[in-house]
Write an enzyme that holds these catalytic residues in place. Structure first.
Site, PDB file in Angstrom:
ATOM      1  N   GLY A   9       0.823  -1.288   0.005  1.00 25.39           N
ATOM      2  CA  GLY A   9      -0.081   0.010  -0.047  1.00 25.39           C
ATOM      3  C   GLY A   9       0.930   1.190   0.031  1.00 25.39           C
ATOM      4  N   ASN A  10       2.089   1.204   0.710  1.00 28.00           N
ATOM      5  CA  ASN A  10       2.942   2.392   0.829  1.00 28.00           C
ATOM      6  C   ASN A  10       3.683   2.661  -0.623  1.00 28.00           C
ATOM      7  OD1 ASN A  10       2.096   3.257   3.154  1.00 28.00           O
ATOM      8  ND2 ASN A  10       3.205   1.777   4.320  1.00 28.00           N
ATOM      9  N   LYS A 122      -2.214  -3.089  12.968  1.00 32.22           N
ATOM     10  CA  LYS A 122      -2.103  -2.729  11.315  1.00 32.22           C
ATOM     11  C   LYS A 122      -2.419  -1.422  11.133  1.00 32.22           C
ATOM     12  CE  LYS A 122      -2.417  -3.470   6.836  1.00 32.22           C
ATOM     13  NZ  LYS A 122      -0.987  -3.863   6.028  1.00 32.22           N
ATOM     14  N   LYS A 208      -1.776  -7.761   4.155  1.00 33.35           N
ATOM     15  CA  LYS A 208      -1.787  -8.050   2.878  1.00 33.35           C
ATOM     16  C   LYS A 208      -0.753  -9.104   2.397  1.00 33.35           C
ATOM     17  CE  LYS A 208       1.153  -5.757   0.794  1.00 33.35           C
ATOM     18  NZ  LYS A 208       2.437  -5.839   0.664  1.00 33.35           N
ATOM     19  N   LYS A 266       6.527  -9.059   6.106  1.00 30.06           N
ATOM     20  CA  LYS A 266       6.810  -9.310   4.798  1.00 30.06           C
ATOM     21  C   LYS A 266       7.901 -10.472   4.933  1.00 30.06           C
ATOM     22  CE  LYS A 266       6.048  -5.044   2.580  1.00 30.06           C
ATOM     23  NZ  LYS A 266       5.340  -4.705   3.660  1.00 30.06           N
TER      24      LYS A 266
END
Length: 313
Positions: A9-10, A122, A208, A266
């Site tokens: 998203g970033n 989040k 995500k 991640k």
């Protein structure tokens, strides 16, 4: 190869950028330019984050009375449509007309007893100074945590258990469709207790990267890429000793600690995918996606690597 690419998203809306449609469109165009060359040689599945976007929609919803505001699961569905539309259009402007593209709203099951509901982690929405965050907390009851030298709203982030639309995703992928799905970690849902298979939405945002990893495993992907605003995973980030990791087995990477709200999920997702499938996972910059596929840039995680190596070493 079958490649699953998770766009952060970033990466689609960088820190400090104006949260406008024009800015997001320009960033999505950059993503499309990086992904389009892969389509001729590989099956491509695209997922994306939605933290900044869903947070913006929640702010816009502040115009409603508290009991009228749309819940996070509905806002998540809105971002899947919004970002998917832009990705389809920008990719379609680069790919041959006959290449099919599809965005699929994707519901994901979570567990109501997940500890994530008790400890929101989040990040969503824009960044604030401490005094502005404190004021919004008083007005709306939103929970804030420090994100770098700023503050951002945090919401529950339960672990994804099941992707409901996995069968149509497989069907479309097998027909040569470039798939955009599981955006923002999917729409969080769960079955009501005591009800006969009655599914409802959940006030949360699923991570995500964890959802994309589940998707990549269930699609038997050959490569799972997480594109972010960092060129690689760094050891000792923010210090004079920081080094960019190039290739590493998952166990070596798991020995390091990374921030829970950014690189941590991640790394967790990449290591789990590499360990359970025997295939490669990668973390790197959006513009470097073609080079990441060639294993030339980013951080590549695979159980076959004998030891950790660094870029430039």
């Amino acid at each position: 190869m079958r490649v699953v690419i998770a766009l952060g998203g970033n990466a689609l809306l960088k820190r400090g950028e104006a949260m406008t449609a024009g800015v997001q469109r320009q960033n999505i165009k950059i993503a499309a330019e990086a992904i389009a060359p892969l389509v001729a040689e590989h099956q491509v599945v695209i997922t994306h984050g939605n933290g900044p976007q869903v947070g913006l929609l929640a702010l816009q919803g502040a115009a409603y009375k508290p009991d009228e505001a749309y819940p996070l699961d509905v806002l998540g569905a809105e971002t899947e449509g919004m970002i998917g539309y832009m990705l389809e259009q920008e990719l379609g402007n680069l790919l041959p007309f006959e290449v099919p593209l599809a965005t699929l709203l994707t519901m994901v099951e979570v567990d109501g007893a997940d500890p994530g509901f008790q400890n929101p982690t989040k990040f969503v929405g824009p960044v604030y100074e401490a005094d502005a965050a404190a004021k919004i907390h008083q007005e709306k009851g939103w929970i804030f945590k420090q994100d770098g030298n700023k503050w951002r709203r945090v919401v529950p982030s339960p672990v994804p258990k099941r992707i409901f639309e996995i069968r149509p995703i497989r069907w479309l992928l097998d027909k040569g469709t470039v798939m955009i799905c599981a955006g923002g970690g999917g729409i969080p849902t769960m079955y009501e207790r005591g009800a006969d298979r009655k599914l409802g939405g959940v006030e949360a945002v699923i991570d995500k990267d964890l959802c994309s990893e589940l998707l990549a495993r269930e699609l038997e992907a050959d490569l799972f890429i997480m594109a972010t605003d960092a060129e690689a995973v760094y050891t000792d980030w923010g210090t004079a000793d920081q080094k960019a990791i190039f290739k590493t087995p998952p166990d070596d990477l798991s020995a390091y600690s990374f921030p829970a709200g950014s690189m941590g999920p991640k790394v967790e997702a990449a290591c789990h995918f590499a360990k359970t499938t025997g295939h490669s996972a990668a973390i790197g910059a959006l513009a470097d996606i073609p080079a990441i596929v060639r294993a030339e840039r980013g951080t590549i995680i695979n159980s076959s690597f004998p030891e950790m190596t660094w870029h430039g070493v």
